[in-house]
Design a protein around this motif. Structure first.
Motif, short mmCIF file in Angstrom:
data_model
loop_
_atom_site.label_atom_id
_atom_site.label_comp_id
_atom_site.label_asym_id
_atom_site.label_seq_id
_atom_site.Cartn_x
_atom_site.Cartn_y
_atom_site.Cartn_z
N GLU A 71 -12.14 4.81 -2.59
CA GLU A 71 -12.54 3.41 -2.82
C GLU A 71 -12.14 2.49 -1.67
O GLU A 71 -12.59 1.34 -1.61
CB GLU A 71 -11.91 2.89 -4.12
CG GLU A 71 -12.55 3.49 -5.37
CD GLU A 71 -11.81 3.11 -6.64
OE1 GLU A 71 -10.78 2.41 -6.57
OE2 GLU A 71 -12.26 3.53 -7.71
N SER A 72 -11.29 2.99 -0.79
CA SER A 72 -10.81 2.15 0.31
C SER A 72 -11.93 1.85 1.30
O SER A 72 -12.80 2.67 1.55
CB SER A 72 -9.67 2.86 1.04
OG SER A 72 -9.39 2.21 2.26
N ARG B 264 -10.51 5.94 -15.68
CA ARG B 264 -10.36 5.28 -14.38
C ARG B 264 -11.10 3.95 -14.42
O ARG B 264 -12.33 3.91 -14.55
CB ARG B 264 -10.96 6.17 -13.29
CG ARG B 264 -10.99 5.55 -11.92
CD ARG B 264 -9.61 5.55 -11.27
NE ARG B 264 -9.64 4.84 -10.00
CZ ARG B 264 -8.63 4.87 -9.14
NH1 ARG B 264 -7.55 5.56 -9.39
NH2 ARG B 264 -8.71 4.18 -8.02
N ARG C 124 0.83 -1.20 0.00
CA ARG C 124 0.00 0.00 0.00
C ARG C 124 0.87 1.25 0.00
O ARG C 124 1.84 1.35 0.72
CB ARG C 124 -0.89 0.01 1.24
CG ARG C 124 -2.04 -0.98 1.15
CD ARG C 124 -2.76 -1.02 2.48
NE ARG C 124 -3.10 0.33 2.90
CZ ARG C 124 -4.18 0.97 2.50
NH1 ARG C 124 -5.00 0.40 1.66
NH2 ARG C 124 -4.44 2.19 2.92
N THR D 138 -8.46 6.32 -5.29
CA THR D 138 -8.13 5.09 -4.57
C THR D 138 -8.52 5.22 -3.09
O THR D 138 -9.04 4.28 -2.49
CB THR D 138 -6.62 4.78 -4.69
OG1 THR D 138 -6.30 4.68 -6.07
CG2 THR D 138 -6.25 3.48 -3.99
N SER E 236 -5.70 10.28 -8.98
CA SER E 236 -5.81 8.82 -8.94
C SER E 236 -5.69 8.28 -7.52
O SER E 236 -6.43 7.38 -7.11
CB SER E 236 -4.73 8.18 -9.82
OG SER E 236 -5.01 8.43 -11.17
N ARG E 237 -4.76 8.88 -6.78
CA ARG E 237 -4.59 8.42 -5.39
C ARG E 237 -5.79 8.81 -4.54
O ARG E 237 -6.17 8.08 -3.63
CB ARG E 237 -3.29 8.99 -4.81
CG ARG E 237 -2.06 8.31 -5.46
CD ARG E 237 -0.76 8.84 -4.92
NE ARG E 237 -0.57 8.47 -3.52
CZ ARG E 237 0.54 8.77 -2.84
NH1 ARG E 237 1.53 9.44 -3.43
NH2 ARG E 237 0.67 8.41 -1.58
N PRO F 138 -13.99 0.26 -9.72
CA PRO F 138 -13.66 -0.46 -8.51
C PRO F 138 -14.30 -1.85 -8.56
O PRO F 138 -15.32 -2.04 -9.21
CB PRO F 138 -14.31 0.37 -7.41
CG PRO F 138 -15.39 1.13 -8.07
CD PRO F 138 -14.95 1.33 -9.49
#
Lengths: 334, 334
Positions: A32-33, A122, A3, A29, A25-26, A125
């Motif tokens: 989406e965590s 993108r 990670r 992410t 992008s991060r 997910p």
């Protein structure tokens, strides 16, 4: 998979607002965590960029597999970026819930567009509930808007659930179809057509062209039978060929026309207001369940009672009621 | 419309268990009621009959409008009752949410079956959220089981949501289709076929017969490409004509075969256990939201904040969080 370190709240916000794609992008992410700490940070980041959102036009694109969605998005996306607009493409893929893999999670599907600096793709997910996926897609959409994208495509494939979720977060909803269908497709219409702003018949090229034109006339006639929309917009039927690159400019013009009409009559903003309200209600439902299932007393009782509920020895609704009462009392005692 | 007097809890329970159809109908009306007092009574009644449920085979039947679902259910239902089995037909109709009227809420659709003493047809509840409709359909199904019905059909039409809801409460899921579709129908398959146990191609009569047989072969081949089901059952493709009454006995035999296989390998019971667990979780979600929205402090704060959430001035997720925290603290203070 190792990670990456998380950034600070302000580093995410500033990075996104400056249009830094690596940070964007991060940040996606991060939203989406499923880790609680990430979720808290994600919420702060989304709230932090919220006043910079709302400036793109949000377009939902759906259609069954085989209809040529990837090629359509590639070539239609090219039209959009050639107009000097920045484009982000996001995807909702509920099929990944069952199969465990995402059929959309592959940038290589849209190689040309992926290589274009004016576009950002993108992958979707994976491996979560539809509710979760759609909530995170909404937040990803807002992050893209804050990063300065002018047009957002939200692509979906599914048997209905995801279409309804996407309809709930976009301005314009486009259904991609193929010509050559008989009665059976007339049936699909009722459900999906009620929620779409345009039917686009793809693969209108070569030998297919006459059939596509006939289908266009038939659908256009059928659309007149539907009640007038709240938006004041009569859904249009267009034909195109993503392969021969025909009819695509007309689709963009139609979307512009829709935006002009609905901005003028107030529907555009009213619809977004409604969507924001629904977003709050969805998030309330999510948080309530989250708190409930994280309660240690509830977890213990659930573990104890679930076997009897499953066997039918205890009533599912009676136990649900008992647990919710227990949860509320537990809160009351603290 | 004048409301009928409610019966006592024990009168509902005894009436249903004795197979009294008037009481059964009134009990289903009770579970469909949205009045809090009715809901409490309904819950007691459902819990009271629960130990007498589970003895029917529950069959979900779906298909787009135009596929001939009503005629199929009429003629297939006749096959079932002629075997000496008692049949109940329930419907989920999410389309009524949008159009305000139920296309299924009409007993006259199935005149012959409706007149048959061995069958019980219950029109679908209207004008509510899908979640609510499906929860009440599940309870109506249990009431029918307690009243001694051997076979229950749950009919649905929709763009996906309702199919998934029905899949979550039945033993066997049947998709009715028409032949004569090209690539476009291949697309539908992925989503729906993954959740169905049989594809039945209807209207396999007259000039349609060769096309139906060809479609049967094609779908049967395609089904081999899907991963093997947890149930151990390879979905079958059948052809029938509800009008000419052909192929229907074979469909019942297929369902019997499915039941024998899955009862022997344990899936039948395991699936029902899973469904009961999910039912509890769904009801928990419902109760939590119910309590939240009935809280007077929350109602007041919602009213105050909603305009700013809608306008985008306040963050939907931040307000959701604030309200849920407030709700929990409110409980803690009491």
């Amino acid at each position: 998979m190792k990670r990456k370190e998380r950034l600070s709240e302000s580093a995410y916000i500033q990075g996104v607002l400056s249009g830094d794609r690596v940070v964007l992008s991060r940040a996606i992410t991060l939203v989406e965590s499923t880790l609680p700490a990430d979720q808290e940070l994600a919420e702060a980041v989304v709230s932090g960029i919220l006043s910079h959102t709302g400036n793109s036009i949000r377009i939902g694109i759906t259609g069954v597999p085989g209809v040529g969605k990837s090629t359509f998005i590639e070539t239609f996306g090219k039209i959009v970026v050639d107009k000097g607009l920045k484009l982000a493409v996001l995807a909702i893929d509920p099929s990944s819930q069952k199969t465990g893999g995402s059929i959309l999670g592959d940038k290589t599907r849209m190689e040309t567009l992926a290589a274009d600096k004016r576009a950002y793709i993108r992958p979707s997910p994976t491996g979560s509930t539809l509710g979760g996926v759609s909530a995170r897609t909404r937040e990803a959409m807002l992050l893209c808007e804050a990063a300065g994208f002018d047009v957002i495509f939200i692509e979906t494939v599914g048997v209905g659930q995801s279409e309804i979720a996407v309809r709930g977060m976009v301005d314009f909803f486009l259904l991609l179809m193929l010509a050559g269908a008989g009665d059976e497709l007339q049936g699909i219409k009722k459900g999906i057509i009620e929620i779409c702003d345009a039917l686009v018949i793809n693969k209108a090229d070569g030998d297919n062209l006459p059939m596509a034109k006939r289908a266009q006339r038939e659908y256009a006639n059928a659309l007149h039978l539907f009640p007038i929309r709240e938006s004041g917009w009569l859904p249009k039927v267009k034909i195109c060929s993503a392969v021969e690159k025909t009819g695509l400019v007309e689709i963009w013009e139609m979307i512009s026309e829709y935006r002009d009409l609905t901005k003028a009559n107030g529907f555009y903003d009213a619809n977004r207001a409604e969507q924001r309200g629904n977003w709050m209600h969805e998030h309330i439902g999510y948080l309530l369940k989250n708190q409930f299932y994280q309660d240690s007393l509830i977890q213990e009782k659930l573990k104890k009672n679930l076997p009897a509920v499953k066997s039918g020895a205890l009533s599912a609704i009676a136990i649900a009621k008992e647990l919710v009462e227990l949860f509320m009392e537990g809160k009351a005692k603290k």
